[in-house]
Design an enzyme around this catalytic site. Structure first.
Site, PDB file in Angstrom:
ATOM      1  N   HIS A   1      43.776  48.615  34.772  1.00  0.00           N
ATOM      2  CA  HIS A   1      42.959  47.407  34.944  1.00  0.00           C
ATOM      3  C   HIS A   1      43.797  46.137  34.815  1.00  0.00           C
ATOM      4  O   HIS A   1      43.970  45.388  35.772  1.00  0.00           O
ATOM      5  CB  HIS A   1      41.812  47.412  33.928  1.00  0.00           C
ATOM      6  CG  HIS A   1      40.889  46.245  34.053  1.00  0.00           C
ATOM      7  ND1 HIS A   1      40.099  45.804  33.022  1.00  0.00           N
ATOM      8  CD2 HIS A   1      40.640  45.385  35.078  1.00  0.00           C
ATOM      9  CE1 HIS A   1      39.394  44.751  33.410  1.00  0.00           C
ATOM     10  NE2 HIS A   1      39.714  44.471  34.652  1.00  0.00           N
TER      11      HIS A   1
ATOM     12  N   HIS B   1      45.121  42.425  37.487  1.00  0.00           N
ATOM     13  CA  HIS B   1      45.221  41.047  36.990  1.00  0.00           C
ATOM     14  C   HIS B   1      46.668  40.538  36.961  1.00  0.00           C
ATOM     15  O   HIS B   1      46.983  39.495  37.538  1.00  0.00           O
ATOM     16  CB  HIS B   1      44.646  40.954  35.576  1.00  0.00           C
ATOM     17  CG  HIS B   1      43.169  41.045  35.500  1.00  0.00           C
ATOM     18  ND1 HIS B   1      42.349  39.949  35.369  1.00  0.00           N
ATOM     19  CD2 HIS B   1      42.332  42.132  35.523  1.00  0.00           C
ATOM     20  CE1 HIS B   1      41.081  40.333  35.321  1.00  0.00           C
ATOM     21  NE2 HIS B   1      41.046  41.658  35.415  1.00  0.00           N
TER      22      HIS B   1
ATOM     23  N   ILE C   1      36.780  38.244  37.058  1.00  0.00           N
ATOM     24  CA  ILE C   1      36.312  38.495  35.691  1.00  0.00           C
ATOM     25  C   ILE C   1      37.230  39.533  35.072  1.00  0.00           C
ATOM     26  O   ILE C   1      37.865  40.305  35.793  1.00  0.00           O
ATOM     27  CB  ILE C   1      34.842  38.962  35.646  1.00  0.00           C
ATOM     28  CG1 ILE C   1      34.318  39.003  34.220  1.00  0.00           C
ATOM     29  CG2 ILE C   1      34.713  40.328  36.294  1.00  0.00           C
ATOM     30  CD1 ILE C   1      34.228  37.684  33.535  1.00  0.00           C
TER      31      ILE C   1
ATOM     32  N   ASN D   1      36.739  48.127  37.211  1.00  0.00           N
ATOM     33  CA  ASN D   1      36.162  47.146  36.292  1.00  0.00           C
ATOM     34  C   ASN D   1      34.656  47.240  36.147  1.00  0.00           C
ATOM     35  O   ASN D   1      34.125  47.295  35.036  1.00  0.00           O
ATOM     36  CB  ASN D   1      36.534  45.729  36.723  1.00  0.00           C
ATOM     37  CG  ASN D   1      35.950  44.681  35.785  1.00  0.00           C
ATOM     38  OD1 ASN D   1      36.386  44.539  34.643  1.00  0.00           O
ATOM     39  ND2 ASN D   1      34.948  43.952  36.246  1.00  0.00           N
TER      40      ASN D   1
ATOM     41  N   HIS E   1      40.354  46.455  42.008  1.00  0.00           N
ATOM     42  CA  HIS E   1      39.851  45.851  40.774  1.00  0.00           C
ATOM     43  C   HIS E   1      38.384  46.189  40.549  1.00  0.00           C
ATOM     44  O   HIS E   1      37.973  46.534  39.441  1.00  0.00           O
ATOM     45  CB  HIS E   1      40.034  44.334  40.791  1.00  0.00           C
ATOM     46  CG  HIS E   1      39.465  43.678  39.577  1.00  0.00           C
ATOM     47  ND1 HIS E   1      38.242  43.047  39.575  1.00  0.00           N
ATOM     48  CD2 HIS E   1      39.926  43.590  38.300  1.00  0.00           C
ATOM     49  CE1 HIS E   1      37.989  42.586  38.362  1.00  0.00           C
ATOM     50  NE2 HIS E   1      38.984  42.898  37.563  1.00  0.00           N
TER      51      HIS E   1
END
Length: 807
Positions: free
Chosen positions: A463, A468, A807, A658, A654
């Site tokens: 993740h 990110h 997010i 997530n 993602h």
């Protein structure tokens, strides 16, 4: 102010000065009129800028001989705005009228100056040329007061140009804008500064508090490599000059360039979601601290987290602690919200239909293929398997032959747990499936240890690192090296929405020393060092789904297929659905690139693209600069591959790892984040405790109440879509480009995604594909694009692919 900003300011001022004499008496001279409108959002409780803001437009076709730039209109002021509310957002539309010379031509850019005392969020602008052609500007950025910025803000129209095709009227503006965005690498960044620069992860520790809060710098070394982050330039710590200082209180206002900040609506909603989750955590935690036992004592007690709390009051002693930790405004919002309705966590899907499904081996195995970390499972290459260190597994045929039930050796299920140490001290234990007796209890404990390891890998690597962290350098390089007029910038822009802001918040409260991940995951204070260690294995090219599946031996290379691979296992929801989405993205990117790049030479001669790719390799991912797997940016195919990987990573990858977190990880027995006890050896006191009450032992092995409720609050926030989410195949504005061929191809992309939604629905109805639902009865929708979600109420939906890591 940097030298670049001073240069841009003086150039703009020269433009303004040269035009003043020509427009002073425009009413007496022949002139043309260009009409337009500007739409802005308001921060809560603030008025619009009105006539405190002024606008001038640049011609796209007529050069001002005094400046070499496009001719400027006279100044128009924002006045007589009409306000309205839509979905809770207050916007004001101002109509404008510009007087220009008859041969002014079409507008190509405008400059806006904010003399108001407040910033405002500029949504969009539309100008109507003398021939009544509508020219759109998709702005979506904060405009700060001129007394802070010292420089007016420029916005370019929605027309795309490769550098070599830029109109002469806009060439200097294009170059100056990029120079100003790069800054000079010095000074502490202020909220209003639009400067993009790189830094190491030197902002995780806080040694000034004490040595236990010191953390190593990630990035810039062979031992601790890492992607770069956005630079803030905060002062160094007194105790360690290699570490950047941190705010004393939790700071949701940490610096990111204005274009990367949440919109007013998103910020308000994010804070609201965080407050809600905080209360879900704080109130049970306050109550639990009054208990003598820090553990949950029964599974019913854990389930009680998802029913109304008996006490919803934030205790006075806890209020005082919060007041020290939180900014005043956030503290007030939390205490105000705590006096409202009873607060409880929503019920996770994993226990909604069958509260014991999580215990079943079928569900345990299914989640490795269709859960929130489906990117780790791989096909066994040989038996017995080898570890990464080359050491042979201690699982033997004799261990499992009694459990095969008619299956051959290629279909076994067994768990091997290793306790690292010196080669002579390493402990390896093998556990086999069992339905009853002590063997069943040991098997359940073994699964919990697997899940605790998988939870940490998922959060820190799959993740955080693989989406990110690795994307942030691409965001920075895109802003620094590709003009907003560049077609690739326009293609990528929606896939970078809010990513830098989210990452900055994560470093502030999740990844930092003593942060949420250190408190909840088993690696504790070495969480980010572990992430750095795994970055050593990261390859950009292997972020491509087909290559990833081939590497994990779950697909075979097949150049005759559009995806380039043939999946081997049809009941692998992530892989099967993912390849459909991958192909749709790749087709859209190819169609888009073919419109702007006619051949390979046009890619090689694109100076902005070459600078972009060079900076990504040598700076943004500088610790990987010498890796041989980076492909050269010398062809359309390589550009298409790079852009497809980047969009896939920011959107579908993602989303898949997530937005299912609450469904699976909110109920801690299903995905414990750490195990507080080892599996006991026969003959020990702990083994006797396990024999007496296996459930009690299991519960004591789980994290304490504090860590469990904190982890549940975290995944509630992470799994929740906000109502301003923009999904794959959508854009915030239908007027994001003026190119009709691009719009037609984009519409085809959207139609393809709708077809994929239908395919996913059909697969979920196929009874033979058992991993689409499993014993917990959770349909696999993590690759469901959700293109029809135009209204978008947000919330925890377990589906939908947002364009970006938002997010």
């Amino acid at each position: 102010m940097s030298m670049q900003h001073r240069g841009l300011r003086s150039d703009l001022q020269a433009c303004f000065s040269s035009v003043q004499s020509a427009i002073t008496s425009h009413a007496q001279a022949n002139h043309a009129i260009i009409k337009g409108k500007i739409v802005i959002d308001h921060s809560p409780g603030q008025s619009g800028p009105g006539k405190s803001a002024s606008v001038q437009i640049f011609s796209c076709t007529k050069v001002d001989p005094g400046t070499g730039k496009g001719k400027l209109s006279h100044i128009a002021y924002l006045k007589n705005g009409k306000s309205h509310k839509h979905n809770g957002t207050k916007t004001t539309t101002y109509k404008l009228k510009f007087y220009v010379e008859p041969d002014f031509g079409n507008p190509g850019a405008f400059v806006i100056e904010n003399q108001h005392k407040y910033k405002f969020f500029l949504q969009a602008a539309t100008l109507h040329a003398p021939d009544n052609q509508a020219i759109h500007f998709d702005c979506r950025s904060w405009v700060y007061p001129i007394k802070l910025t010292k420089t007016p803000r420029i916005f370019f129209s929605n027309k795309s140009y490769l550098p070599s095709e830029t109109p002469s009227t806009l060439k200097d503006l294009r170059k100056q804008e990029l120079i100003s965005l790069r800054g000079d690498g010095t000074g502490e960044r202020k909220e209003w500064e639009r400067i993009y620069d790189y830094d190491y992860y030197n902002d995780l520790g806080d040694p000034d508090i004490g040595p236990e809060n010191a953390r190593p710098v990630l990035g810039g070394s062979e031992s601790l490599p890492y992607p770069r982050r956005g630079r803030t330039g905060r002062p160094k710590c007194r105790a360690d000059l290699s570490t950047e200082s941190r705010p004393e209180k939790i700071n949701l206002d940490i610096y990111v360039p204005p274009d990367e900040r949440f919109s007013p609506k998103k910020l308000s909603e994010f804070i609201g979601n965080s407050i809600r989750a905080s209360l879900h955590f704080l109130i049970p935690e306050a109550n639990s601290l009054l208990e003598k036992d820090p553990h949950f004592r029964s599974f019913d007690e854990i389930r009680g987290m998802f029913s109304s709390n008996k006490s919803r009051k934030v205790e006075g002693w806890l209020t005082k602690k919060l007041q020290k930790l939180l900014p005043e405004q956030l503290f007030k919002q939390i205490t105000r919200a705590s006096k409202g309705d009873p607060m409880r966590f929503p019920e996770p899907q994993i226990i909604a239909n069958n509260d014991l499904a999580w215990k079943e081996d079928e569900e345990f195995g299914r989640q490795m293929l269709a859960g929130i970390n489906p990117t780790r499972i791989r096909c066994l290459e040989a038996f017995p398997p080898k570890g990464k260190n080359g050491k042979m597994s201690s699982i033997t045929l004799a261990d499992i032959e009694g459990s095969l039930d008619g299956l051959d050796i290629t279909q076994p299920v067994a768990i091997e747990l290793s306790l690292p140490g010196l080669s002579s001290d390493e402990v390896n234990r093998v556990f086999l499936p069992a339905k009853e007796g002590i063997e069943a209890a040991l098997w359940q404990l073994a699964k919990a240890h697997v899940l605790a390891n998988d939870s940490a890998y998922h959060q820190l690597v799959t993740h955080w690192l693989h989406t990110h962290a690795v994307v942030e350098p691409f965001v920075i390089a895109t802003r620094r090296q590709l003009s907003v007029m560049h077609p690739v910038h326009r293609l990528l822009d929606p896939h970078f929405k809010d990513t830098m802001h989210v990452n900055a918040l994560a470093r502030s409260i999740l990844l930092n020393a003593g942060g949420i991940l250190e408190k909840t995951l088993f690696p504790g204070k070495i969480c980010m060092e572990l992430s750095s260690e795994l970055y050593k294995e990261w390859r950009f090219d292997e972020q491509a789904l087909p290559k990833d599946l081939i590497k994990r031996r779950l697909a075979l290379e097949d150049s005759d297929l559009p995806t380039g691979c043939q999946i081997l296992f049809q009941d692998y929801p992530y892989g099967l659905d993912g390849l459909d989405v991958w192909l749709a993205i790749m087709t859209w990117v190819k169609d888009y690139c073919f419109i702007f790049y006619k051949d390979d030479d046009s890619v090689k001669s694109d100076e902005e693209i070459q600078a972009w790719w060079k900076e990504i390799r040598e700076v943004g991912h500088g610790d990987k600069r010498n890796a041989s797997w980076w492909f050269e940016m010398n062809s359309r195919d390589n550009l298409i591959q790079a852009l497809t990987i980047l969009i896939w990573t920011s959107s579908a990858l993602h989303a898949s790892v997530n937005f299912g977190q609450y469904a699976y990880a909110a109920y801690p027995p299903n995905r414990p984040t750490l195990c507080r006890k080892f599996i006991p050896d026969e003959g020990t006191q702990e083994f006797a405790e396990l024999l007496i009450d296996s459930d009690k032992y299991y519960l004591k092995m789980l994290p304490e109440r504090f860590a469990i409720t904190l982890s549940t609050a975290l995944v509630e926030v992470l799994s929740r879509h906000t109502s301003d989410e923009v999904y794959l195949g959508q854009r915030q504005s239908s007027e994001w480009t003026d190119d009709q061929e691009v719009l037609r191809k984009f519409e085809e992309f959207g139609e393809k995604l709708k077809e994929i939604e239908q395919k996913i629905a059909e697969r979920n109805r196929n009874a033979r594909l058992k991993n689409r639902w499993g014993p917990a009865k959770i349909a696999y929708k993590l690759m469901h694009p959700d293109t029809s979600n135009v209204k978008n109420d947000g919330g925890i939906t377990g589906k939908g692919i947002p364009n970006s890591i938002s997010i």
